[in-house]
Design a protein around this motif. Structure first.
Motif, short mmCIF file in Angstrom:
data_model
loop_
_atom_site.label_atom_id
_atom_site.label_comp_id
_atom_site.label_asym_id
_atom_site.label_seq_id
_atom_site.Cartn_x
_atom_site.Cartn_y
_atom_site.Cartn_z
N ALA A 164 0.83 -1.21 0.00
CA ALA A 164 0.00 0.00 0.00
C ALA A 164 0.86 1.26 0.00
N SER A 165 1.90 1.28 0.85
CA SER A 165 2.77 2.47 0.92
C SER A 165 3.63 2.60 -0.33
N VAL A 166 4.10 1.47 -0.86
CA VAL A 166 4.93 1.51 -2.07
C VAL A 166 4.11 2.03 -3.25
N ARG A 167 2.88 1.51 -3.43
CA ARG A 167 2.04 1.96 -4.55
C ARG A 167 1.79 3.46 -4.50
N LYS A 168 1.49 3.95 -3.30
CA LYS A 168 1.18 5.37 -3.16
C LYS A 168 2.41 6.23 -3.44
N ALA A 169 3.57 5.82 -2.93
CA ALA A 169 4.81 6.58 -3.14
C ALA A 169 5.21 6.57 -4.61
N VAL A 170 5.08 5.42 -5.26
CA VAL A 170 5.43 5.30 -6.68
C VAL A 170 4.58 6.25 -7.53
N ARG A 176 10.71 5.00 -10.51
CA ARG A 176 10.97 3.93 -11.47
C ARG A 176 12.14 3.04 -11.06
N LYS A 177 13.08 3.59 -10.28
CA LYS A 177 14.25 2.79 -9.86
C LYS A 177 14.48 2.99 -8.37
N VAL A 178 14.76 1.89 -7.67
CA VAL A 178 14.85 1.93 -6.21
C VAL A 178 16.06 1.17 -5.69
N ALA A 179 16.45 1.52 -4.47
CA ALA A 179 17.42 0.75 -3.71
C ALA A 179 16.70 0.21 -2.48
N ILE A 180 17.04 -1.02 -2.07
CA ILE A 180 16.41 -1.63 -0.90
C ILE A 180 17.48 -1.90 0.15
N LEU A 181 17.16 -1.54 1.40
CA LEU A 181 18.07 -1.69 2.52
C LEU A 181 17.30 -2.38 3.65
N TYR A 182 17.86 -3.46 4.21
CA TYR A 182 17.11 -4.17 5.26
C TYR A 182 18.02 -4.91 6.24
N GLY A 183 17.48 -5.18 7.42
CA GLY A 183 18.19 -5.97 8.42
C GLY A 183 18.03 -7.45 8.13
N ASN A 184 19.15 -8.13 7.89
CA ASN A 184 19.08 -9.53 7.45
C ASN A 184 19.19 -10.53 8.59
N ASP A 185 19.16 -10.06 9.85
CA ASP A 185 19.30 -10.98 10.98
C ASP A 185 18.05 -10.99 11.87
N PHE A 193 11.56 -6.94 3.88
CA PHE A 193 12.31 -6.92 2.62
C PHE A 193 11.61 -7.76 1.55
N ASP A 194 11.15 -8.95 1.92
CA ASP A 194 10.46 -9.81 0.95
C ASP A 194 9.26 -9.10 0.34
N SER A 195 8.52 -8.39 1.20
CA SER A 195 7.34 -7.66 0.71
C SER A 195 7.73 -6.48 -0.18
N MET A 196 8.83 -5.80 0.19
CA MET A 196 9.31 -4.68 -0.63
C MET A 196 9.79 -5.15 -2.00
N LYS A 197 10.49 -6.25 -2.01
CA LYS A 197 11.00 -6.81 -3.26
C LYS A 197 9.85 -7.24 -4.17
N LEU A 203 5.33 -3.95 -9.58
CA LEU A 203 5.18 -2.65 -10.23
C LEU A 203 6.23 -2.42 -11.32
N LYS A 204 7.03 -3.48 -11.55
CA LYS A 204 8.07 -3.43 -12.59
C LYS A 204 9.08 -2.30 -12.34
N LEU A 205 9.46 -2.12 -11.08
CA LEU A 205 10.48 -1.15 -10.74
C LEU A 205 11.86 -1.76 -10.95
N ASP A 206 12.83 -0.94 -11.25
CA ASP A 206 14.21 -1.39 -11.41
C ASP A 206 14.91 -1.35 -10.04
N ILE A 207 15.24 -2.53 -9.50
CA ILE A 207 15.94 -2.61 -8.20
C ILE A 207 17.44 -2.48 -8.47
N LEU A 208 18.00 -1.31 -8.14
CA LEU A 208 19.41 -1.03 -8.46
C LEU A 208 20.37 -1.81 -7.57
#
Length: 384
Positions: A164-170, A176-185, A193-197, A203-208
């Protein structure tokens, strides 16, 4: 006295008696006996929350929400709840020990908590195996209610909130292009992160780039510098508030001006308190909005502020509603029985709480709509 006079006297007395009996009978019909009021359902409910250590800001809000709701429920008299609160310090082993104590020694009828999805991964199976209903009020990772039929939650999962937040922000920022940062532990931040990815891919965004960090980390300059050099349109970040606030501060200091979309861990005033102006522009999704102008929300905010000297956040509101949901289920069950309570909880539909209309689905998970908020002017506001 003549026989006729005696006869007349007896007839008169009999007449009076019949009249009196008839009047008494009519009076009895007119005034049925008062109904005996049912005794309240007495229930001991366990709470597992982060009282000390990292994440105590979540635990404070959650236990405050429980206590306020308990006092209100008990004052109504239909259900009497005693809370038995245990500190997990955000650690799996401590949360598990707390659950075992509540289940076996305290003999609670149900458990509220624990705070983190990572903790629920060990506490949930223990409660489920013991036949004790457990409801997470802040556990938003995937797979929580799939642990077993005694496991519930009223916290909006990341799989509903983040898209919901991603759709609204997009849409708003033409991302169109994003970076993802998350805690992996951490189970929770990994689930975010899984939901963001997935939302990005849908939405066919380019994950840089995808960058990771660990709980308690203090320096994020390496990850943030790499992100800055790639010039994304936005940064999606899944973190708890301590790390999240520091990430925002360091990102702004090195010149990253692009919008941040945060996971559920950012839904705390602590982010604003720690990051200050760097928190401006953060976008999040949540079922709670303290400034929603409805009688139920306004009354709750006023009572909470009076009791604790601050506005309730999402975690306080979810805890408050959770205890009311538990009270409704106890009242419907009619007694403090673990199995009856589980079945009663599973039947909760269209509960009208401060978060809005709430139901459990067939998997004992959340059915409700999120709000998308932005931090603007030092506070959470509706993102339009």
């Amino acid at each position: 006295m003549s026989r006729s006079i005696r006869f007349l006297c007896l007839a008169s007395m009999l007449g009076f008696a019949l009249v009196f009996m008839g009047a008494a009978k009519d009076a009895h019909k007119a005034s049925p006996p008062a109904r005996t009021r049912k005794p309240p359902v007495d229930a001991k409910i366990g709470v597992i929350s982060i009282i000390t250590g990292q994440g105590a800001g979540y635990g404070e809000a959650i236990t405050n929400g429980f206590k306020l709701a308990r006092d209100e429920v008990n004052a109504k008299g239909n259900v009497k709840i005693e809370l038995v609160i245990e500190d997990s310090s955000g650690k799996q082993e401590q949360a598990l020990a707390a659950a075992q104590k509540l289940i076996n020694s305290s003999q609670v009828v149900a458990i509220l908590g624990p705070t983190l999805s990572t903790e629920m991964k060990v506490v949930g199976p223990e409660a489920n195996a013991s036949g004790v209903p457990i409801m997470g009020t802040s556990t938003t990772a995937a797979g929580i209610t799939q642990i077993g039929k005694y496991v519930f939650r009223n916290s909006l999962p990341e799989s509903l909130a983040i898209p919901a937040s991603v759709r609204k922000a997009v849409k708003k920022y033409n991302i169109r292009k994003v970076a993802i940062l998350y805690g992996n532990d951490d189970v929770f931040t990994k689930s975010g992160f899984d939901s963001m990815k997935k939302a990005s891919e849908d939405l066919k965004l380019d994950i840089l780039t995808v960058e990771t960090f660990q709980k308690g980390q203090a320096d994020y300059k390496a990850q943030l510098t790499k992100i800055k050099n790639l010039s994304p349109d936005a940064v999606f970040c899944s973190a708890l508030y301590e790390e999240g606030a520091v990430i925002l501060s360091q990102a702004r200091k090195i010149g990253i001006k692009t919008p941040f979309v945060g996971g559920n861990g950012f839904n705390s005033p602590k982010v604003i308190e720690i990051a200050k102006g760097a928190a401006e522009g953060l976008v999040v999704a949540t079922p709670w909005f303290a400034d929603r102008n409805t009688p139920k929300v306004t009354a709750f905010v006023a009572r909470y502020e009076k009791a604790y000297g601050k506005k309730p956040d999402q975690f306080a509101a979810q805890a408050y509603d959770a205890l009311y949901i538990m009270a409704e289920a106890l009242g419907n069950a009619g007694k403090a029985d673990r199995k009856l309570l589980r079945d009663s909880l599973a039947g909760i539909r269209n509960f009208d709480g401060v978060l809005g209309k709430f139901s459990f689905d067939a998997e004992r998970d959340v059915v409700m709509e999120p709000n998308v908020l932005i931090i603007k002017g030092g506070k959470f506001q509706m993102f339009k």
